[in-house]
Design an enzyme around this catalytic site. Structure first.
Site, PDB file in Angstrom:
ATOM      1  N   MET A 155      31.243  -3.156   0.967  1.00 10.62           N
ATOM      2  CA  MET A 155      31.788  -4.475   0.631  1.00 10.62           C
ATOM      3  C   MET A 155      31.607  -4.734  -0.864  1.00 10.62           C
ATOM      4  SD  MET A 155      30.231  -8.233   1.608  1.00 10.62           S
ATOM      5  CE  MET A 155      30.911  -8.451   3.237  1.00 10.62           C
ATOM      6  N   PRO A 156      32.687  -5.021  -1.607  1.00 16.78           N
ATOM      7  CA  PRO A 156      32.513  -5.395  -3.015  1.00 16.78           C
ATOM      8  C   PRO A 156      31.604  -6.617  -3.120  1.00 16.78           C
ATOM      9  CG  PRO A 156      34.819  -4.925  -2.539  1.00 16.78           C
ATOM     10  CD  PRO A 156      34.114  -4.976  -1.216  1.00 16.78           C
ATOM     11  N   ASP A 193      38.575 -13.591   0.139  1.00 13.48           N
ATOM     12  CA  ASP A 193      38.061 -14.302   1.308  1.00 13.48           C
ATOM     13  C   ASP A 193      38.931 -15.513   1.617  1.00 13.48           C
ATOM     14  OD1 ASP A 193      35.323 -14.833   3.026  1.00 13.48           O
ATOM     15  OD2 ASP A 193      36.249 -16.715   2.357  1.00 13.48           O
ATOM     16  N   HIS A 216      33.681 -18.516  12.261  1.00 11.62           N
ATOM     17  CA  HIS A 216      33.531 -19.450  11.144  1.00 11.62           C
ATOM     18  C   HIS A 216      32.283 -20.326  11.258  1.00 11.62           C
ATOM     19  CE1 HIS A 216      36.181 -21.467   7.904  1.00 11.62           C
ATOM     20  NE2 HIS A 216      34.915 -21.729   7.658  1.00 11.62           N
ATOM     21  N   GLY A 257      28.058   1.157   7.739  1.00  4.48           N
ATOM     22  CA  GLY A 257      28.446   2.197   6.802  1.00  4.48           C
ATOM     23  C   GLY A 257      29.583   1.851   5.871  1.00  4.48           C
ATOM     24  N   TYR A 272      41.768 -22.792   6.421  1.00 11.07           N
ATOM     25  CA  TYR A 272      42.114 -23.138   5.045  1.00 11.07           C
ATOM     26  C   TYR A 272      43.613 -23.407   4.897  1.00 11.07           C
ATOM     27  CZ  TYR A 272      37.549 -21.022   3.849  1.00 11.07           C
ATOM     28  OH  TYR A 272      36.221 -20.681   3.787  1.00 11.07           O
ATOM     29  N   LYS A 332      38.599 -15.673   9.022  1.00 12.72           N
ATOM     30  CA  LYS A 332      37.624 -16.233   9.960  1.00 12.72           C
ATOM     31  C   LYS A 332      38.299 -16.868  11.171  1.00 12.72           C
ATOM     32  CE  LYS A 332      34.982 -17.467   5.845  1.00 12.72           C
ATOM     33  NZ  LYS A 332      36.101 -17.465   4.887  1.00 12.72           N
ATOM     34  N   LEU A 383      31.227  -8.949  -5.311  1.00 11.16           N
ATOM     35  CA  LEU A 383      31.819 -10.196  -5.799  1.00 11.16           C
ATOM     36  C   LEU A 383      33.237 -10.312  -5.266  1.00 11.16           C
ATOM     37  CD1 LEU A 383      31.471 -12.642  -7.878  1.00 11.16           C
ATOM     38  CD2 LEU A 383      32.834 -11.223  -9.412  1.00 11.16           C
TER      39      LEU A 383
END
Length: 322
Positions: free
Chosen positions: A16-17, A47, A114, A13, A52, A81, A19
């Site tokens: 999420m955008p 994201d 991930h 429900g 990273y 992640k 882009l």
């Protein structure tokens, strides 16, 4: 004026955008400024990932924009992640809390495993243990057990949604069989040269959104070879782009969007950030979509560099067709 990015409804429900800003390989002292510029241009989906190494800088940028009142926390969609060295059930929460503390948030909107392969860690979780040949050592962890620990983050209000990345359909199916909270997305590499049609359709049949990473084939990757395809020079994409008054990059992004994917694309340059978000004022025709899909050559940008060294892992995801 900020662009209006449409949202996709997840199977729990939440919205999420469609882009978002990707931050893989964004350099230190650049990624924070890129996040601020992206938010200023209308991006709301950011994201990142523990591996990273840029969560802290992103967290500082988020703290600044939230304190300035430019956006409210509930307007942002923040994704990170769980790295492969945190996949043992007893390590999941500590791995998550490192990310949450780095981001300086009370919760994340989406937390992903991930990859399905667990790796042994050395003295610190940032160090992957290797054998005398320099090969990464796997850990005897079943991602299903990891998933059940990740679900507890939802129960405790620390993650709104959870999902996976780089999983094949059989691996997701194993999770679905035991899931209390279903995965809302599978984040995978998708672009015109790697269309992943069967996996995309399978995920969609189970109401799992595919999030496309590297939708522009990771332009500027340092390991690119001269013989590899260049999405910005593809004759078909060039002709379609000219027809719509757009760029090849915008056509590639629009291709993913019209297939129902959410898309994350990385840049630290304001003009490219603007170009990447300007993809909601045109539509590809059915004929154009079919012709772009025919460009598929099952070419994975990280195939040799990233994935080949893990192909002997018991949970390697790419032995399956999809």
């Amino acid at each position: 004026m900020a662009e209006s990015v449409p949202t996709l409804t997840l199977n729990n429900g939440y919205q999420m955008p469609q882009l978002g800003l990707g931050t893989w390989r964004a350099k230190p002292n650049e990624v924070g400024a890129a996040v601020k510029q992206a938010i200023d241009l209308g991006y709301r989906h950011i994201d990142t990932a523990w591996v990273y190494g840029n969560e802290r800088e992103i967290g500082d940028a988020l703290k600044d924009v939230l304190s300035d009142g430019k956006v409210k926390r509930e307007e942002l969609y923040i994704v990170t992640k769980l790295w492969a060295t945190f996949m043992a059930p007893e390590c999941v929460r500590s791995g998550f809390m490192e990310s949450l503390n780095n981001l300086q948030l009370d919760y994340v909107d989406l937390y992903l495993i991930h990859m399905p392969q667990a790796l042994k860690s050395g003295a610190s979780k940032s160090e992957v243990m290797k054998n005398d040949k320099g090969e990464e050592l796997s850990d005897d962890v079943d991602y299903v057990d990891t998933w059940q620990e990740v679900e507890k983050l939802v129960d405790d209000g620390l993650a709104k949604s959870i999902g996976v990345s780089n999983f094949n359909h059989k691996q997701i199916d194993r999770i679905l069989r035991i899931a209390k909270h279903r995965p809302v997305t599978n984040q995978i590499e998708v672009h015109p040269y790697l269309t992943r049609t069967k996996l995309l359709e399978w995920c969609q049949s189970y109401e799992i959104i595919v999030t496309a990473y590297s939708p522009l084939c990771c332009r500027g990757r340092p390991w690119a070879k001269a013989v590899e395809p260049d999405i910005t020079r593809d004759p078909l994409l060039l002709s379609i782009a000219e027809r719509h008054g757009k760029t090849c990059a915008q056509v590639a992004l629009r291709f993913a969007i019209q297939r129902g994917c959410s898309v994350i694309t990385k840049s630290v340059h304001r003009d490219r950030l603007q170009e990447n978000i300007d993809v909601f004022d045109f539509k590809l025709t059915t004929t154009e979509l079919i012709s772009i899909e025919a460009l598929n050559r099952n070419w994975m940008i990280g195939g040799e560099r990233i994935w080949a060294r893990r192909q002997n892992h018991p949970h390697y995801p790419f032995h399956e067709e999809f």
